[in-house]
Design an enzyme around this catalytic site. Structure first.
Site, PDB file in Angstrom:
ATOM      1  N   GLU A 129       0.839  -1.210   0.000  1.00  0.00           N
ATOM      2  CA  GLU A 129       0.000   0.000   0.000  1.00  0.00           C
ATOM      3  C   GLU A 129       0.877   1.266   0.000  1.00  0.00           C
ATOM      4  O   GLU A 129       0.519   2.289   0.559  1.00  0.00           O
ATOM      5  CB  GLU A 129      -0.935  -0.033   1.212  1.00  0.00           C
TER       6      GLU A 129
HETATM    7  C1  LIG Z   1       2.869  -9.652   0.849  1.00  0.00           C
HETATM    8  C2  LIG Z   1       2.548  -8.628  -0.185  1.00  0.00           C
HETATM    9  C3  LIG Z   1       1.231  -8.336  -0.478  1.00  0.00           C
HETATM   10  C4  LIG Z   1       0.916  -7.412  -1.479  1.00  0.00           C
HETATM   11  N1  LIG Z   1      -0.398  -7.214  -1.834  1.00  0.00           N
HETATM   12  C5  LIG Z   1      -0.686  -6.496  -2.957  1.00  0.00           C
HETATM   13  C6  LIG Z   1      -2.008  -6.445  -3.494  1.00  0.00           C
HETATM   14  O1  LIG Z   1      -2.955  -7.021  -2.941  1.00  0.00           O
HETATM   15  N2  LIG Z   1      -2.215  -5.773  -4.650  1.00  0.00           N
HETATM   16  C7  LIG Z   1      -1.206  -5.139  -5.305  1.00  0.00           C
HETATM   17  O2  LIG Z   1      -1.457  -4.547  -6.351  1.00  0.00           O
HETATM   18  N3  LIG Z   1       0.060  -5.141  -4.818  1.00  0.00           N
HETATM   19  C8  LIG Z   1       0.351  -5.807  -3.675  1.00  0.00           C
HETATM   20  N4  LIG Z   1       1.627  -5.859  -3.187  1.00  0.00           N
HETATM   21  C9  LIG Z   1       2.662  -5.107  -3.857  1.00  0.00           C
HETATM   22  C10 LIG Z   1       3.149  -3.913  -3.048  1.00  0.00           C
HETATM   23  O3  LIG Z   1       2.168  -2.920  -3.016  1.00  0.00           O
HETATM   24  C11 LIG Z   1       4.483  -3.436  -3.646  1.00  0.00           C
HETATM   25  O4  LIG Z   1       5.450  -4.423  -3.318  1.00  0.00           O
HETATM   26  C12 LIG Z   1       4.902  -2.078  -3.123  1.00  0.00           C
HETATM   27  O5  LIG Z   1       4.047  -1.083  -3.613  1.00  0.00           O
HETATM   28  C13 LIG Z   1       6.342  -1.716  -3.503  1.00  0.00           C
HETATM   29  O6  LIG Z   1       6.600  -1.958  -4.855  1.00  0.00           O
HETATM   30  P1  LIG Z   1       7.879  -2.816  -5.274  1.00  0.00           P
HETATM   31  O7  LIG Z   1       7.843  -4.076  -4.510  1.00  0.00           O
HETATM   32  O8  LIG Z   1       7.904  -2.923  -6.752  1.00  0.00           O
HETATM   33  O9  LIG Z   1       9.127  -2.000  -4.773  1.00  0.00           O
HETATM   34  P2  LIG Z   1       9.879  -0.829  -5.578  1.00  0.00           P
HETATM   35  O10 LIG Z   1       8.859   0.097  -6.142  1.00  0.00           O
HETATM   36  O11 LIG Z   1      10.841  -1.431  -6.507  1.00  0.00           O
HETATM   37  O12 LIG Z   1      10.633  -0.088  -4.397  1.00  0.00           O
HETATM   38  C14 LIG Z   1      11.908  -0.506  -3.898  1.00  0.00           C
HETATM   39  C15 LIG Z   1      12.475   0.573  -2.989  1.00  0.00           C
HETATM   40  O13 LIG Z   1      12.635   1.794  -3.727  1.00  0.00           O
HETATM   41  C16 LIG Z   1      11.949   2.846  -3.099  1.00  0.00           C
HETATM   42  N5  LIG Z   1      11.321   3.728  -4.102  1.00  0.00           N
HETATM   43  C17 LIG Z   1      10.735   3.374  -5.264  1.00  0.00           C
HETATM   44  N6  LIG Z   1      10.269   4.461  -5.893  1.00  0.00           N
HETATM   45  C18 LIG Z   1      10.533   5.525  -5.103  1.00  0.00           C
HETATM   46  C19 LIG Z   1      10.290   6.924  -5.194  1.00  0.00           C
HETATM   47  N7  LIG Z   1       9.631   7.461  -6.219  1.00  0.00           N
HETATM   48  N8  LIG Z   1      10.729   7.724  -4.181  1.00  0.00           N
HETATM   49  C20 LIG Z   1      11.388   7.209  -3.120  1.00  0.00           C
HETATM   50  N9  LIG Z   1      11.646   5.889  -2.987  1.00  0.00           N
HETATM   51  C21 LIG Z   1      11.216   5.066  -3.957  1.00  0.00           C
HETATM   52  C22 LIG Z   1      10.867   2.187  -2.239  1.00  0.00           C
HETATM   53  O14 LIG Z   1      10.494   3.014  -1.156  1.00  0.00           O
HETATM   54  C23 LIG Z   1      11.570   0.905  -1.802  1.00  0.00           C
HETATM   55  O15 LIG Z   1      12.338   1.163  -0.668  1.00  0.00           O
HETATM   56  C24 LIG Z   1       1.954  -6.735  -2.162  1.00  0.00           C
HETATM   57  C25 LIG Z   1       3.292  -7.018  -1.837  1.00  0.00           C
HETATM   58  C26 LIG Z   1       3.598  -7.960  -0.894  1.00  0.00           C
HETATM   59  C27 LIG Z   1       5.035  -8.285  -0.628  1.00  0.00           C
END
Ligand SMILES: Cc1cc2nc3c(=O)[nH]c(=O)nc-3n(C[C@H](O)[C@H](O)[C@H](O)COP(=O)(O)OP(=O)(O)OC[C@H]3O[C@@H](n4cnc5c(N)ncnc54)[C@H](O)[C@@H]3O)c2cc1C
Length: 605
Positions: A448
């Site tokens: 989220e």
């Molecule tokens: C158990 C679990 C349940 C989930 N449930 C759902 C769900 O029901 N539906 C759904 O759609 N998704 C779901 N997700 C996905 C989740 O919302 C994403 O993992 C999350 O939004 C982060 O995206 P990412 O994993 O691609 O990380 P990334 O976007 O790759 O981020 C990696 C790091 O970079 C930083 N970062 C990235 N962009 C920026 C920026 N612009 N400014 C500053 N820092 C930044 C982040 O803060 C983080 O520290 C789930 C994930 C997990 C693990």
């Protein structure tokens, strides 16, 4: 064994934030302390007797995938059935579709109990509620009547399908395609990490899916929102044929093992049939409207797990005997000489163990007050009859949401880790349950929107866009309200003075941050998370000082609830002297810490 902190919740709702103010909103005119009490009492019973007993076994067994679907751990189907029979899924739904339409503030209080007793279970109704709200707000009347009654009753669950392998924080990169097919669309693409994307709790699952209609503009302005049911829904409301959406696998992950985190494949064959929600290309905008509710709900997960960690740690500390706690023998001319008690005693007697437990207890109390205060703003912002009151409350609620999400979840992770420390080596061993709490809560700072994304939202959208007006209004209100706290209770006056100092520092840091935002946004982004944390600590400090004032007042009036009120004062006193002073360091970081991040990459070799 988890015990729902109903008395604390009542204290915050009735005595601290004054949720009775909701009676001024026609929609919530029936709201009263008595109805809230009755709902909380029932929720406590459900959390303690139905959800808590399957929390540990669900973690051990986990959800299991096979080619035909996902099997939930033992006991989850029965618990979900009882959840529905008791009417819990309908708590927040609109009355027109069978919902009870309780205010967000009460819904938030109830959700804490689900999130403490069984976080993995709680995610299913939470995601369903998110889908319900999206449909309520943006779907057409026919779509609403076809889907909402069953979802509000919990007979069908909902999901949020945003994330793709290349599109996590950056949803502009969503690639899932939508191709017009008569009045509907065929959806093709892969979504990952989808919570409760597949399970055996209900006969149907309604997926809310972000996708691009062919030919849509690139980036965020070309994303639309679709509803894709696992079983197509005929016009008479009965489930039709199986749709072309499948769960390819579930993730093996650190925690929340009973919550299936699914890889979802849309349109591997003929294309998954989907209904467009609202207008084309406005999907992300709709999702943003939904974000407040979802982020509030994840924010509360942080302190709910902090509460669980605290209860586990306190119970352990009362029974684990180790060492002889020091005692003050005598005080001579202001200097205390130290001795030790005669025999080994429970570790709760050691000052450092007490410090850890008080850190946990007081931080949870501050977070709870902050989240419920924010929830109340959302209710008033939605339903108050006066336009100006509504607008001000909505602006405050909007400002607070990223703070609740970021601060309460980061705190939750910290507190669960302290919980392990209180247990010593046994905390690291799965048996005690302290390790599960840390594993479960760890996700809350990530999904989220990560804490980094919350802080971007806070300083970019909520703080920068209005030139700091909403925050300034809050700072001024906190200053006035703190100055008005009169009385001679020492714990209260110390908490008040510490909170006033913190609020003044927040005002100074905010001014410095606003300048950075104008001149060099990268400098502002470099300290955005420390600023978010400073906001959370300070607003928490303000609410805690007010709690102390209420408690001292009641004691002065001869309340018989002395034990509870004394505990409240002691907790506030600790927060003011050991937790809140972090604001001093954070002020320095916000004002002077940007250069170290922005002007050098030398450390990152
Ligand atoms: C158990 C679990 C349940 C989930 N449930 C759902 C769900 O029901 N539906 C759904 O759609 N998704 C779901 N997700 C996905 C989740 O919302 C994403 O993992 C999350 O939004 C982060 O995206 P990412 O994993 O691609 O990380 P990334 O976007 O790759 O981020 C990696 C790091 O970079 C930083 N970062 C990235 N962009 C920026 C920026 N612009 N400014 C500053 N820092 C930044 C982040 O803060 C983080 O520290 C789930 C994930 C997990 C693990």
């Amino acid at each position: 064994m988890y015990r729902a902190p109903v008395k604390d919740l009542r204290f915050v709702l009735d005595e601290l934030i004054g949720s009775q103010a909701l009676q001024a909103c026609p929609e919530f005119a029936d709201y009263s302390s008595e109805t809230a009490d009755a709902v909380l009492g029932e929720a406590a019973r459900f959390a303690e007797t139905i959800l808590e007993p399957i929390c540990k076994s669900g973690d051990r067994e986990g959800a299991r995938w096979n080619a035909t679907g996902v099997t939930m751990p033992e006991g989850y189907r029965g618990a979900y059935q009882q959840f529905c029979e008791s009417g819990w899924p309908s708590l927040r739904g609109e009355a027109e579709f069978g919902g009870q339409n309780v205010p967000t503030v009460l819904g938030t209080a109830v959700e804490e109990l689900w999130a403490s007793s069984n976080l993995a279970f709680k995610l299913c109704p939470m995601l369903t509620q998110g889908a319900i709200e999206a449909i309520q707000r943006f779907a057409n009347p026919a779509q609403k009547h076809l889907f909402l009654p069953k979802m509000v009753r919990g007979e069908w669950t909902g999901t949020m399908n945003l994330t793709e392998p290349q599109a996590g924080s950056d949803l502009a990169q969503v690639r899932t395609r939508a191709v017009p097919a008569g009045p509907n669309y065929r959806i093709y693409g892969q979504k990952i990490f989808i919570t409760y994307g597949e399970h055996d709790l209900t006969e149907n699952i309604v997926h809310m899916v972000l996708a691009r209609i062919e030919g849509a503009p690139p980036g965020v302005r070309g994303i639309s929102l679709f509803m894709v049911p696992k079983f197509w829904v005929n016009a008479d409301g009965k489930p039709g044929p199986r749709n072309d959406v499948n769960c390819a696998s579930i993730e093996h992950k650190l925690g929340i093992h009973a919550s299936p985190t699914c890889v979802m494949m849309f349109g591997e064959n003929e294309g998954a049939l989907g209904l467009l929600i609202g207008e084309p290309n406005r999907g992300l905008e709709y999702m943003f409207v939904m974000m407040n509710a979802a982020r509030l709900s994840v924010g509360l997960e942080g302190y709910a797990q902090g509460e669980r960690a605290y209860q586990q740690a306190a119970e352990w500390a009362r029974s684990r005997v180790q060492g002889k706690p020091p005692v003050s023998l005598k005080k001579v001319a202001g200097s205390a000489s130290l001795g030790t008690s005669s025999s080994p005693a429970p570790i709760i007697g050691h000052p450092d163990v007490k410090r850890m437990l008080l850190t946990m207890k007081s931080t949870v109390e501050a977070c709870r007050a902050l989240a419920l205060y924010a929830a109340l703003q959302l209710d008033i912002g939605k339903a108050h009859p006066d336009d100006a009151v509504r607008a001000a409350a909505q602006a405050r609620g909007d400002l607070l949401i990223p703070i609740v999400k970021g601060f309460c979840t980061e705190s939750g992770v910290e507190l669960a880790s302290i919980g392990i420390q209180v247990h010593g080596g046994m905390g690291y061993i799965e048996e005690t349950g302290a390790a599960q709490t840390l594993r479960d809560v760890r996700i809350t700072t990530i999904y989220e929107g990560t804490t980094g994304i919350q802080s971007n939202d806070l300083i970019g959208r909520k703080f920068g866009r209005d030139g700091g007006a909403a925050l300034r209004a809050l700072v001024e209100e906190m200053q006035q309200s703190l100055r008005a706290l009169q009385g001679d209770n020492l714990q209260m006056t110390r908490a008040r003075d510490a909170a006033l100092d913190a609020v003044d520092r927040l005002g100074i840091a905010a001014t410095a941050l606003l300048q950075k935002l104008g001149n060099a946004p990268d400098q502002a982004m470099a300290v955005s998370v420390p600023f978010l944390k400073m906001c959370g600590l300070t607003i928490g400090g303000w609410l805690m000082a007010r709690a102390a004032h209420v408690a001292a007042d009641k004691l002065a009036q001869g309340s018989t609830d002395r034990e509870f009120l004394d505990a409240k004062l002691a907790s506030v006193h600790f927060y003011a002297t050991q937790v809140l002073p972090q604001v001093l360091a954070l002020e320095q970081v916000v004002r002077h810490g940007s250069d170290a991040v922005v002007t050098t990459d030398a450390a990152l070799i």
